[in-house]
Design a protein around this motif. Sequence first.
Motif, PDB file in Angstrom:
ATOM      1  N   ILE A 188      27.970  -8.502  31.611  1.00 10.99           N
ATOM      2  CA  ILE A 188      27.866  -7.353  30.709  1.00 10.99           C
ATOM      3  C   ILE A 188      28.904  -6.293  31.056  1.00 10.99           C
ATOM      4  CG2 ILE A 188      26.385  -5.425  30.001  1.00 10.99           C
ATOM      5  CD1 ILE A 188      23.990  -7.274  30.317  1.00 10.99           C
ATOM      6  N   ARG A 218      33.061  -7.074  30.886  1.00 16.48           N
ATOM      7  CA  ARG A 218      33.668  -7.484  29.626  1.00 16.48           C
ATOM      8  C   ARG A 218      34.715  -6.473  29.172  1.00 16.48           C
ATOM      9  NH1 ARG A 218      30.597  -9.010  25.639  1.00 16.48           N
ATOM     10  NH2 ARG A 218      28.987  -9.771  27.062  1.00 16.48           N
ATOM     11  N   ARG A 268      24.186 -12.018  35.246  1.00 17.18           N
ATOM     12  CA  ARG A 268      24.224 -11.448  33.899  1.00 17.18           C
ATOM     13  C   ARG A 268      24.756 -10.009  33.918  1.00 17.18           C
ATOM     14  NH1 ARG A 268      18.744 -11.100  30.470  1.00 17.18           N
ATOM     15  NH2 ARG A 268      19.420  -9.678  28.828  1.00 17.18           N
ATOM     16  N   VAL A 321      27.435  -3.099  23.112  1.00 15.09           N
ATOM     17  CA  VAL A 321      27.191  -2.928  24.548  1.00 15.09           C
ATOM     18  C   VAL A 321      25.814  -2.305  24.780  1.00 15.09           C
ATOM     19  CG1 VAL A 321      27.937  -1.683  26.607  1.00 15.09           C
ATOM     20  CG2 VAL A 321      29.629  -2.827  25.166  1.00 15.09           C
ATOM     21  N   LEU A 359      23.240  -5.006  24.531  1.00 18.11           N
ATOM     22  CA  LEU A 359      23.209  -5.846  25.728  1.00 18.11           C
ATOM     23  C   LEU A 359      22.475  -5.153  26.878  1.00 18.11           C
ATOM     24  CD1 LEU A 359      26.849  -7.297  25.699  1.00 18.11           C
ATOM     25  CD2 LEU A 359      24.732  -8.466  25.028  1.00 18.11           C
TER      26      LEU A 359
END
Length: 457
Positions: free
Chosen positions: A394, A397, A390, A361, A364
């Motif tokens: 992220i 999730r 996007r 994470v 990302l």
Amino acid sequence: MELLGELAELKRIVAAQRDEIARLKGLKGRPSIKPSGMENATEPKPGGKRAKRRGRGKVTPRVALETKVLRVAVPQGSQFKGYEPYQVQDLVLTARVMCYRRERWLTPDGETIVAPLPGGIRGHFGPELRRFVLMQHHQGQVTVERLVTLLQAIGVSISKRQVMRLLIDEQDDFLTESREVLRAGLETADWVTVDDTGARHGGANAVCTQIGNDTFAWFGTTGSKSRLNFLDLLRAGHTDYVINDAALDYMRDHVLAGTFVQRLANHEQRQFADEKAWMHHLEQLGLTGLQVTPDPVRVATEGALWGAVSAHRFLCEAVVVSDDAGQFNVGHHALCWVHAERLVHKLETFTNQQRRAQQHVRGLIWWFYADLKAYRLDPTPRRRSELRARFDRIFQRHTGFATLDRLLQRLHANKAELLMVLDHPEILQTAVLKPTEDFFIGVLGLIPRGVPIEGIE
């Protein structure tokens, strides 16, 4: 897993209490945690196989250059070939005593006129001595006793009490300059970063608040970190309370009863000189004796303060960037990405699976932050919509790490404030400055113009 999480939280509380006890005892605290590295990791790498080493550069003196010719005895018949320069920096500390003979005149009316002293002289000490004392004590952290010994060794006839007077008395010029810097900054800023930290002042716990951007920095020490205190600081020294459209909109947004808003809006008096006049007005309207939630006096006062900020043309359409502390959520509010990523960075992990999920994470988020920097240089509607989609992928999730998933949900709930950068790319230029105690002490020594100091003994 729940017990491990509770244990980690208890360890954090015990560590914080130990730090507080050590601070009160004057002992050293724990070393500070290193920053996440997101800012450096998303910077573009230097080009080429091997970056060139930066040279020292030319030494340029910061004072006026004096020239002195050195002569040498030479044999008869020698030919002069000019001069060979050789630059030397030196420091001269010497005591200087000046006796001014001031003219005295008696006018025909019997009035005595005496020639004024040069500017900067206060008492029997000149401006350069006062500047040296301030710089050594605040910036150099030289104690008063050592400062007295140093001055007497140079040849200045001065006592400890006189040094204390130079440090404390008649320093209002710095406060005036600080207020003017803040007003100019709030009038012209398109965005500001804000933060606060604990500080000791006058032998009591206080709060140091920072407001600034790339063009100005301001620090103020107060006794509270509430929103009332922050809005009071945003008035930049003004004491008035104003009921205008901005104030009324603030009250409605913070769920003040419509009847109270209507009373304030319909009253003929809309501006009040100080807190005493404002509280008297609220008492006449019947707001002070109510025991309801939210407190109508607090909400109305916050609204009147925000109205005063708007009336003085401060923060007009400017974005306030903070670390998600509730007291800073006013006006156009945005969140700092560095502080948002820090929540993931500081998350306690107990298994390899949790550590892998955390690092994935973080990767990302770092990638997304790097693309936000690229968007800042070339903002387009297409890239804006792509970044919004996007962001959802992220932070929506599911990693299987319950604590991390809850944190991602919390960050996704702040989507509007985190993605404020898409509408105002300039706010991504810097992270929120956290004024640590060491930095706060260092600010005290920055005496030259342009560095504001407020609330300091």
